[in-house]
Design an enzyme around this catalytic site. Structure first.
Site, PDB file in Angstrom:
ATOM      1  CB  SER A 140       8.346 -25.181  49.949  1.00  0.00           C
ATOM      2  OG  SER A 140       7.364 -25.976  50.556  1.00  0.00           O
TER       3      SER A 140
ATOM      4  CG  ASP B 167       3.141 -26.460  50.519  1.00  0.00           C
ATOM      5  OD1 ASP B 167       2.582 -26.814  49.458  1.00  0.00           O
ATOM      6  OD2 ASP B 167       4.163 -27.019  50.949  1.00  0.00           O
TER       7      ASP B 167
ATOM      8  CG  ASP C 279       6.111 -26.690  46.907  1.00  0.00           C
ATOM      9  OD1 ASP C 279       5.435 -26.570  47.946  1.00  0.00           O
ATOM     10  OD2 ASP C 279       7.083 -27.462  46.828  1.00  0.00           O
TER      11      ASP C 279
ATOM     12  CG  ASP D 146       5.334 -30.239  48.341  1.00  0.00           C
ATOM     13  OD1 ASP D 146       4.856 -29.300  49.022  1.00  0.00           O
ATOM     14  OD2 ASP D 146       6.526 -30.589  48.419  1.00  0.00           O
TER      15      ASP D 146
END
Length: 483
Positions: free
Chosen positions: A115, A266, A268, A270
């Site tokens: 992440s 961010d 990743d 999401d």
């Protein structure tokens, strides 16, 4: 490699590493010291055994752009096969694309990503079929237990299923455009958007969702990408928009281009933070209120009398107020995506907002998606001549402290002390509850103190109508927390 079943020291090493990386909702740690090929293979094996026992036939595996992620994902995919299930290995994708894949194919999923963590870290996010939430209490501990019985890593590593990867990318873009109206957008003015991908997976999404990369017509807005090259070493800045320093480049680009909106993702992708045309960062709670209003209106237009919207206890009061003013019903939740996903289904909630800029959508399998939230905000801007700042102004009428962390020797003792002081009225008159940590709700303020799930930290948040009062309350409570 030696079979762990015949090498107790290797088996114990795997157990110790799992204990270090296993958090409340995912697995995360440093590459090499905590995470290696063996652990990823074992994780895939454990997931296959647990989900197979529940009736699953295959597992979707994807990964972000960190240097070790494709290899780790390959070994996780090999572990799934060794555990007895088919694997659909889609390779590079964002976490919300992996959730979408889990939804459309009704299969559990493994996403190799750390992440927003810095380079050198990696991890695995796990979801159940239909993008359902998985936590230690709901699946992760069982997967870990099964993973400890995995054999030594054995190949071959399955190849990326290019056909599935391409169909996923296109279906994801189509769905986002349909849900937000970008597929039929007729802007009342020209819009310019700056999107800072931070060298993370948003760099892949921008051309797919807004451009022509998946053979769709372009969305009629100008999108200026910043740091769109996929590079898990993060050469420009960490892909962590929670840190103000990581938003500086996006803010400067918004001003330089005279853009209407800035997006900062961010690693990743999401999660998305928003910047107005003046370069100011918008409160995630205010953004959540704006999207909630839109989703409630859509649900009511489709015949739903009082749509439910979830908001975690750290969001601004403006979220609950907007939900109720829009004809919806607000339900408070604890912090944490796994629990929110379960509560989304339990309440048939149309939308959910977290203070940390995670936004969840019923029509997206109750999963969170940063770029879906961004598409909503773009569609809202396209339908008005108001600026982002003007749209948000009346939704930022409270002063929040932001989350402040304190390292303490005994978090439980700190929470008990804060609860006793709150009950005694030391911080103001209100109601004390233990819904998630310790909360005090007054007539015009609230505060919350809770433990970290992974570190000896106590996290503090509060909100009042006045910045000076917020600062005073923060100082008073933190003096007790850190005493």
């Amino acid at each position: 490699m030696t079979d762990p079943a015949r090498a107790p020291e290797a088996h114990l090493g795997r157990r110790a590493r799992f204990e270090r990386v296993l958090g409340a909702y995912d697995l995360r740690g440093t590459v090499g010291e905590d995470l290696d090929d063996d652990l990823l293979f074992a994780l895939g094996y454990g997931a296959a055994r647990v989900f197979g026992a529940q009736g699953a036939a295959e597992v979707v595996v994807g990964c972000d752009m960190r240097p070790d992620s494709p290899r780790f994902a390959g070994w996780a995919a090999a572990g799934v096969v060794a555990g007895g299930l088919r694997v659909r290995f889609v390779g590079l994708c964002s976490t919300d694309q992996l959730y979408f894949a889990s939804g459309i194919w009704d299969a559990p999923g493994l996403m190799v990503t750390a992440s927003h963590n810095p380079a050198g870290y990696n991890g695995i996010k796990v979801c159940g079929p239909g993008a359902t939430g998985v936590s230690r209490a709901h699946g992760l501990d069982a997967i870990r237990a099964s993973a400890l019985d995995a054999p030594a890593p054995q190949g071959p590593i399955p190849p990326v299923d290019e056909e599935s990867a391409q169909s996923l990318a296109r279906a994801f873009a189509v769905r986002l455009r349909e849900l937000t109206g970008l597929d039929r957008l007729e802007p009342v003015r020209a819009l310019t958007i700056v999107a800072d991908a931070g060298n993370g997976m948003a760099g892949k999404l921008l051309g797919e969702v807004f451009g022509t990369d998946v053979d769709l017509p372009p969305v009629p807005v100008e999108v200026i990408g910043l740091y769109t090259e996929l590079d898990g070493t993060f050469p420009h800045h960490p892909a962590n928009p929670l840190e103000p320093a990581n938003l500086v480049d996006a803010q400067a680009a918004v001003r330089a281009h005279g853009a209407d909106l800035g997006l900062a993702f961010d690693g990743d992708a999401d999660r998305c933070f928003f910047i107005d045309g003046e370069g100011s960062v918008l409160s995630p709670s205010a953004v959540g209120a704006l999207v909630a209003e839109r989703e409630i209106a859509r649900a009511r237009a489709e015949g739903e009398e009082t749509p439910v919207v979830l908001r975690n206890l750290l969001t601004s009061r403006i979220v609950e107020e907007t939900i109720e003013e829009s004809g919806g019903r607000a339900v408070r939740t604890p912090v944490g995506h796994s629990g929110i996903k379960r509560l989304m289904r339990e309440h048939d909630a149309v939308f959910a907002a977290e203070h940390s800029a995670h936004f969840y959508f019923r029509d997206f399998y109750s999963a969170d998606s940063g770029i879906l939230a961004a598409c909503h905000i773009i569609a809202i801007l396209a339908a008005t001549d108001q600026s982002a700042a003007q749209l948000i102004t009346h939704r930022e009428r409270y002063a929040a402290s932001g989350e402040i962390n304190s390292t303490v020797a005994d978090p439980d003792a700190v929470l008990e002390d804060i609860a006793a002081r709150a009950e005694a009225g030391e911080f103001g008159t209100g109601t004390v509850d233990r819904f998630d940590g310790v909360s005090l709700e007054g007539s015009d303020f609230w505060l919350n103190v809770r433990k970290s799930n992974t570190e000896p930290l106590v996290r503090f948040n509060c909100e009042t109508p006045d910045p000076r009062r917020t600062a005073e309350l923060t100082e008073t409570v933190l003096a007790r927390v850190r005493a």
